[in-house]
Design an enzyme around this catalytic site. Sequence first.
Site, PDB file in Angstrom:
ATOM      1  N   ASP A 273      -0.494  -7.347   1.310  1.00 32.60           N
ATOM      2  CA  ASP A 273       0.115  -6.011   1.385  1.00 32.60           C
ATOM      3  C   ASP A 273       1.633  -6.148   1.525  1.00 32.60           C
ATOM      4  OD1 ASP A 273       0.409  -3.330   1.581  1.00 32.60           O
ATOM      5  OD2 ASP A 273      -0.389  -3.136   3.621  1.00 32.60           O
TER       6      ASP A 273
ATOM      7  N   HIS B  76       0.827  -1.217   0.000  1.00 25.27           N
ATOM      8  CA  HIS B  76       0.000   0.000   0.000  1.00 25.27           C
ATOM      9  C   HIS B  76       0.861   1.266   0.000  1.00 25.27           C
ATOM     10  CE1 HIS B  76       0.246   0.200   4.561  1.00 25.27           C
ATOM     11  NE2 HIS B  76       0.221   1.479   4.278  1.00 25.27           N
TER      12      HIS B  76
ATOM     13  N   SER C 268       4.080   2.244   8.427  1.00 28.07           N
ATOM     14  CA  SER C 268       3.693   1.266   7.413  1.00 28.07           C
ATOM     15  C   SER C 268       4.897   0.783   6.632  1.00 28.07           C
ATOM     16  CB  SER C 268       2.725   1.906   6.421  1.00 28.07           C
ATOM     17  OG  SER C 268       1.448   1.835   6.926  1.00 28.07           O
TER      18      SER C 268
HETATM   19  C1  4AZ Z   1      -0.941   3.829   8.617  1.00 24.41           C
HETATM   20  O1  4AZ Z   1      -1.799   4.672   8.350  1.00 24.41           O
HETATM   21  C2  4AZ Z   1      -1.199   2.909   9.750  1.00 24.41           C
HETATM   22  N1  4AZ Z   1      -2.330   0.874  14.082  1.00 24.41           N
HETATM   23  C3  4AZ Z   1      -0.245   1.956  10.066  1.00 24.41           C
HETATM   24  C4  4AZ Z   1      -0.477   1.104  11.117  1.00 24.41           C
HETATM   25  C5  4AZ Z   1      -1.650   1.185  11.818  1.00 24.41           C
HETATM   26  C6  4AZ Z   1      -2.600   2.131  11.529  1.00 24.41           C
HETATM   27  C7  4AZ Z   1      -2.362   3.015  10.471  1.00 24.41           C
HETATM   28  C8  4AZ Z   1      -1.880   0.225  12.945  1.00 24.41           C
HETATM   29  O2  4AZ Z   1       0.102   3.750   7.983  1.00 24.41           O
END
Ligand code: 4AZ
Length: 811
Positions: free
Chosen positions: A667, A613, A761
């Site tokens: 992902d 993503h 992420s």
């Molecule tokens: C994000 O927006 C994201 N709590 C990554 C991890 C989590 C929530 C959002 C997990 O990249």
Amino acid sequence: MDPLEMGQKFSLRQELDRDANLQFLPAPDVRKVEKRPILQRKLCIVFGLVAAAVSLSLLTGILVWRFHLHQDMAKPRVYVGSMSIANQRFLSDYEDPDSKPFVKMASLVSQQLRVMYDTNTVLTKYFQRSSVEAFSDGGSDSLTAYYRSEFSIPEPQQDSVDVAVQSLQMAAGSQKSRQGRVLLKPQHSLNVDAVVTKAIDPRMTSSSLLVKKSFNVHVREGGVIQSPGFPDSSYPSNVYLQWRLRADAAHRVRLDFQKLILEDDCQHDFVKIYDSLAPIEQTAIAEHCGIPQHLLSFVSSGNVMLLTLVTNKEKNFPGFIANFSQVPLEPPADCGGTLSGDVGQFSSPYFPSSYPPRTSCVWNIQVSKGKSVKVKFSKFYVGNDSIDCSRDYVEVNGRRLCGSKEGSTTVASRSNLMSVKFNSDWSYVHQGFFAAFEAFIPSDSCPGSFRCSNGWCVDSRLHCDGVDDCGDASDEEECSACAPNVFRCKNARCVSRTTLCDGKDDCSDGSDEFKCEKSGDVTTCSDSSFRCKNGHCLDKVNPECDGEVDCEDASDEEACQCGLQPYRSSRIVGGEASQEGEWPWQVSLQLVGQGHACGASLLSGRWLLTAAHCVQDKGSARHSQADQWEAVLGQHILSQPNEWTVRRKVSRIVAHRHFDQFTFDNDVALMQLDSDVPLNQHIWPICLPSPTHRFPAGQEAWITGWGASRERGVAGSVMQKAKVGIISSSVCNIAMNNEVTDGMMCAGVLKGGVDACQGDSGGPLSVISPNGRVFLAGVVSWGDGCARRNKPGIYTRVSRYRKWIEEHSGI
Ligand code: 4AZ
């Protein structure tokens, strides 16, 4: 035409076009410069030397100023506040800032502020000016004034001014209780009851805001507000717009958004709504950007509301359209009262609109004698989750509930009476709750569910799952009584001993598969056994790189130049700063010209693993293209490259073909670097788990990165780390509405407070094996917000993609 009315983007191009009329002078022709006589040349040299000396001392001066004195240079800081004035009444003329009464009262308030600041040695020193922005009816014959005060404060003193402003607020309050209100002058005295002041949201005073405009709207007749240009063109860049909304006396302002489509990043563009007429931080009731998934509807506590829109120049979107109206102030029918009968319903005020701030309601439920009361909250969004629920909460029989609860929550009483209190504080409101009550015969208060000692009913699958779901841990009591010859799992479940080490997770926390002795035998292959290169299979759990040769061909100990932490000591929400070099596989993926966007893990000198993503095109942003990215390795503080920092361009991105942007299934993406990175104690690959590697529930794991330290927060500076636990997919699916696929795994802390968040992420979920080698269990993928109670983080299950990684990278 006014660009605000057009709703067009301001463009740099326009600035350049304006400069296009400038003409450059022709350069002198060097060939035409003649030789000069000797005396003239000497004079020139002397002159040159003097000029050089002067420039040198000037430069030194500037440098000294820059590094020593500049720090003390005063910077403007704006505080916004409100003052409640007891001996003045609101006049309709006060709605017009040009009216005489407004100007006169504004001048009195400004003088009053001056007097108040002069009583404080810190404030009087840095105070510059005040201006009154608006007035409103303060209720019970009082007037509320909204003002801005500007101070010019040397950077090191900023905190002391914040404290002084805070103390002023308390002084006004305490003077009131002592009788002597703050007096200006005997003949023009203002009886100041309360002062609330706070530094303005820094995004609202940014020097890049080119246009600031206010609109005064009376909401009596109802109507529509929309951002300039909506919906045909995008809203203008670099603007601060505010709409001051007023209702008649004894009414509230109601604002219902029909559409809101802004840039995703609230640091850039956002709407913020206040329960006052000035952007006073304590009265902020909502902030939104992006495309909110739920209804946005707000009701003020008094007869005013402020809507603000702030934009920057990056990317602009259509904006918003909202309806305004007024509703009677009198306690709405849905705020408290006595509820009798054996069934009924009630909800927070104005539900499904957000409840107003500063509201308290109490419902007293009474059912037939001999029966008990059960209340089921089918919707529950009340404030943020916190341990003491001190802000917005629902209190049932003396026990507080807060936060967002998915599914339904049921509370039962032991008598035929139940009292339910709802309370909201000054700031940030939520949608509230909807509840139904019913009488029941006490013997079966939680049909089909587990009944906690405190009367709560929880899903029976959560009984004895190792997590306190009742809040009083009664669902985890008396879980130890497993019959003899039955194995007691780590989560207190009982399973037959015959299931131990059978390669299946019978406990749902993997503990029946821990400590399984190596059989030594080469076994027949099953789905869960480790397969050596020669095709033989092992019974042993996680034999790869464990320091013991288990396969006849030693393939389980091949390719183990990974997962070592030379600096191991003992944005992540609820984490702590990591040691420099502690997580040498952590990579910062940066968008060229924009900076950190995602994390990744180093797999070898040339390959990274990240989330698919992160590398999806977003509108015109071509994030799927390798040339948009740079990988930064060996970094500790994001903004400060160190001697170990290495930057590499990305030459290829391989995102999983079946990445599903709706479910986030698959992902995972590989990134190839344009050249190998040097491997050293600060840059080192993490070990990839084999397809059968087990990460049982309850196992400790670490999340790392530079992501936000709270939901909607900003990226961090020092790399953070946080310890989380692996959560079984079956428990996780209860919490996550069955959205967890086989390609995902869950980890977190169910009571909330610790989690990965935006900006993390693509980064690693690292598990340290018993012999200290670190395996990449997951890739940070998604979650329901960040660090919410019973909302674990969801990670791509890397073991599932081991073959895919090999096929596409050769690793
Ligand atoms: C994000 O927006 C994201 N709590 C990554 C991890 C989590 C929530 C959002 C997990 O990249």
